[in-house]
Design an enzyme around this catalytic site. Structure first.
Site, mmCIF file in Angstrom:
data_model
loop_
_atom_site.group_PDB
_atom_site.id
_atom_site.type_symbol
_atom_site.label_atom_id
_atom_site.label_comp_id
_atom_site.label_asym_id
_atom_site.label_seq_id
_atom_site.Cartn_x
_atom_site.Cartn_y
_atom_site.Cartn_z
ATOM 1 N N GLY A 40 0.739 -1.296 -0.182
ATOM 2 C CA GLY A 40 -0.015 0.058 -0.084
ATOM 3 C C GLY A 40 0.970 1.065 0.115
ATOM 4 C CB CYS A 77 -4.810 4.672 -0.182
ATOM 5 S SG CYS A 77 -4.939 4.073 1.552
#
Length: 216
Positions: A71, A180
């Site tokens: 991520g 993100c």
């Protein structure tokens, strides 16, 4: 059986990394049980293996840690429930994609207990909720906010890191990063959605729904 641990107060991030390293090693060598660890961190940002430096908007706002998980940049802080998931993915089918889908399903089932419809989106990691109360996006689509983030790492088919669900964090703290890597949508929480949910309420829901998704 999976051991559940719930920590009061705020847990230091490096302490959490050390605990996970030790527990994962124990699961691998057969001396420790699988574990779900529920906790909160002090305000901080974590960088996953795909993090882009340009997504760290305010590097001096909070400490920044290399998370060594998948991520990009994520915020953790008070009012956000972290669930670190140390499970044997090998005995659950050696299927990483399905394991991540199961984590998403667990979050969605948990949110459903509060009548919140969590959804996943192609190309966007995490769990999202539609916001019909907000203006449409620039391209005319329904506004959506992220309510939960996911990021895991495997060592010899044992997982660590896990997921976070926003109960009542200070949402302005997300402004120091592009969460993100997604710029077109916002972040929300259960309380922001108008629900008087406590951390204890969420913990009960997480434990109740876990067995509907994972073998214990």
């Amino acid at each position: 059986m999976v051991e559940w641990i719930t920590s009061d107060g705020l847990t230091d991030y490096e302490e959490a990394l050390a605990f996970m390293d030790a527990r994962v090693a124990g699961i691998i060598d057969g001396t420790a049980k699988e574990c779900i660890w529920l906790l909160e961190h002090p305000p901080l940002y974590t960088a996953g293996t795909s993090a882009k430096r340009s997504d760290l908007v305010d590097a001096d706002r909070f400490p920044v840690y290399d998370a060594r998980r998948g991520g990009q940049y994520t915020y953790h802080g008070p009012g956000q429930r972290i669930a670190y998931v140390m499970l044997d993915v090998g005995k659950r089918g050696h299927d990483v994609r399905k394991f991540v889908q199961d984590l998403e399903s667990w979050v969605i089932a948990t949110l459903d207990t509060f009548n919140v419809k969590g959804e996943i989106r192609a190309g966007r990691v995490g769990v999202w909720v539609e916001r019909p109360d907000k203006p449409h996006t620039a391209d005319g689509t329904q506004a959506e906010d992220k309510i939960a983030a996911l990021g895991i790492r495997l060592r010899k088919w044992v997982s660590f890191h896990g997921l976070s669900i926003n109960v009542e964090p200070d949402l302005s703290h997300f402004d120091g990063i592009v969460p993100c890597g997604i710029r077109d949508h916002g972040v929300t929480s259960l309380v922001d959605l108008g629900l008087p949910v406590t951390m204890d309420d969420l913990d009960v829901a997480l434990k109740t729904t876990f067995g509907t998704v994972f073998q214990t």
